[in-house]
Design an enzyme around this catalytic site. Structure first.
Site, PDB file in Angstrom:
ATOM      1  CB  CYS A 155      -0.885  -0.023   1.238  1.00  0.00           C
ATOM      2  SG  CYS A 155      -1.979   1.407   1.358  1.00  0.00           S
ATOM      3  CB  CYS A 169      -4.800   3.768  -5.483  1.00  0.00           C
ATOM      4  SG  CYS A 169      -4.121   2.083  -5.498  1.00  0.00           S
TER       5      CYS A 169
HETATM    6  N1  LIG Z   1      -6.463  -2.374  -2.359  1.00  0.00           N
HETATM    7  C1  LIG Z   1      -5.050  -2.679  -2.595  1.00  0.00           C
HETATM    8  C2  LIG Z   1      -4.218  -2.380  -1.333  1.00  0.00           C
HETATM    9  C3  LIG Z   1      -4.173  -0.883  -1.005  1.00  0.00           C
HETATM   10  C4  LIG Z   1      -3.365  -0.129  -2.023  1.00  0.00           C
HETATM   11  C5  LIG Z   1      -3.579   1.378  -2.059  1.00  0.00           C
HETATM   12  N2  LIG Z   1      -4.444   1.945  -1.064  1.00  0.00           N
HETATM   13  C6  LIG Z   1      -2.253   2.136  -2.133  1.00  0.00           C
HETATM   14  O1  LIG Z   1      -2.166   3.267  -1.634  1.00  0.00           O
HETATM   15  O2  LIG Z   1      -1.318   1.588  -2.773  1.00  0.00           O
HETATM   16  C7  LIG Z   1      -4.898  -4.168  -2.979  1.00  0.00           C
HETATM   17  O3  LIG Z   1      -5.729  -4.991  -2.554  1.00  0.00           O
HETATM   18  O4  LIG Z   1      -3.905  -4.457  -3.664  1.00  0.00           O
END
Ligand SMILES: N[C@H](CCC[C@H](N)C(=O)O)C(=O)O
Length: 288
Positions: free
Chosen positions: A80, A230
């Site tokens: 993340c 993200c």
């Molecule tokens: N939902 C993503 C994880 C969080 C990634 C995102 N919030 C970031 O800032 O990179 C997954 O299942 O791969």
């Protein structure tokens, strides 16, 4: 749900991508399915605290500390980007971050750097996000394991899309074109997240090229749905845009929650992500 004692948490966010941080370094071992339950209950924006997921500040055998992230639906992800900036701030503000140290993640050892502070607290952090993975096998896609997926057609019944897939430890589908509105992002994002081509599901992003140094994005995250930012998705987008010759190797990325800087270094192959992180509040979670 396995019952834990009241849990102290810190709510933090990176451009509105919000997580509840729990320091478990002095806790007894807890089974993953208990954390899955807690992620679901704590992330609920009505019956819980409200977040895109929880992040565990965990012990590590290979670095001073480890980051584990559970999405709001309880699924665990490898990485993340916004969470890693926020975790770096959490550590720095508590005098627990040594410049140059690594943080262990599901994408390997990653190296954050505090670029700016305000009143002694970290405000802007740059993260070495590591190198992108481009083969279907590394991304976790069906099909020829050693082949890549760059500007390839994807038939979604109602519409034919062209997708570029990149992993930053976690999988991302990038769709270039006019920026989708929220409704389209949610409708098509959910379909692609659960597409049979992605047995481990995937994150999905609509990316509009503003100019050769500026992208605009919208996100549908695996396990969290629409989010305001993200970090790994922004990292995947700069890689996909450079691979398809849409931008230069350093760009400003506008997302619903604000702006991030991303670059894909030609010499090392490393992606760098720079942006803010903020602490919102602290609390104690106890279902009574
Ligand atoms: N939902 C993503 C994880 C969080 C990634 C995102 N919030 C970031 O800032 O990179 C997954 O299942 O791969």
């Amino acid at each position: 749900m396995g019952q834990l004692e009241p849990l102290r948490f810190t709510k933090m966010h990176g451009l509105g991508n919000d997580y509840l941080f729990i320091d478990i370094r002095d806790m007894e071992e807890v089974p993953d399915d208990v954390w899955k339950d807690y992620a679901i209950k704590m992330s609920d924006r009505h019956f819980g605290v409200g977040s895109d997921g929880i992040i565990l500040i965990a012990p590590s055998k290979v670095a001073p500390v480890r980051m584990r992230i559970f999405n709001a639906d309880g699924s665990e992800s490898e990485m993340c980007g916004n969470g890693l900036r926020a975790m770096t701030k959490w550590l720095y503000d508590r005098g627990e971050f040594d410049p140059g140290q690594a943080i262990e993640t599901g994408a390997g050892l990653l190296y954050p750097e505090v670029l700016k502070t305000e009143e002694g607290r970290a405000s802007v952090i740059r993260v070495n996000m590591g190198v992108p993975r481009l083969t279907r096998h590394e991304i976790g896609m069906l099909g020829q394991g050693e082949s890549t997926c760059i500007d390839e057609p994807l038939d979604l019944d109602e519409t034919m899309l062209h997708i570029t897939c990149v992993s930053m430890g976690n999988p991302h589908v990038i769709i270039f074109g006019p920026l989708w509105d929220e409704q389209t992002m949610a409708r098509l994002g959910q379909k692609i997240e659960h597409h049979p081509m992605f047995p481990h599901r995937t994150n999905v992003h609509s990316v509009e090229v503003v100019d050769s140094h500026h992208l605009r994005m919208r996100h549908w995250e695996r396990g969290a749905g629409l989010t305001l930012a993200c970090g790994t998705g922004v990292s995947a987008a700069i890689v996909a845009a450079v691979l398809t010759e849409r931008v230069e190797r350093h760009a400003t990325i506008s997302v619903p929650g604000g702006t991030l800087e991303a670059s894909w270094d030609e010499g090392t192959g490393v992606v760098y992500l720079t942006g803010t992180a903020q602490e919102i509040c602290q609390g104690v979670f106890e279902l009574r």
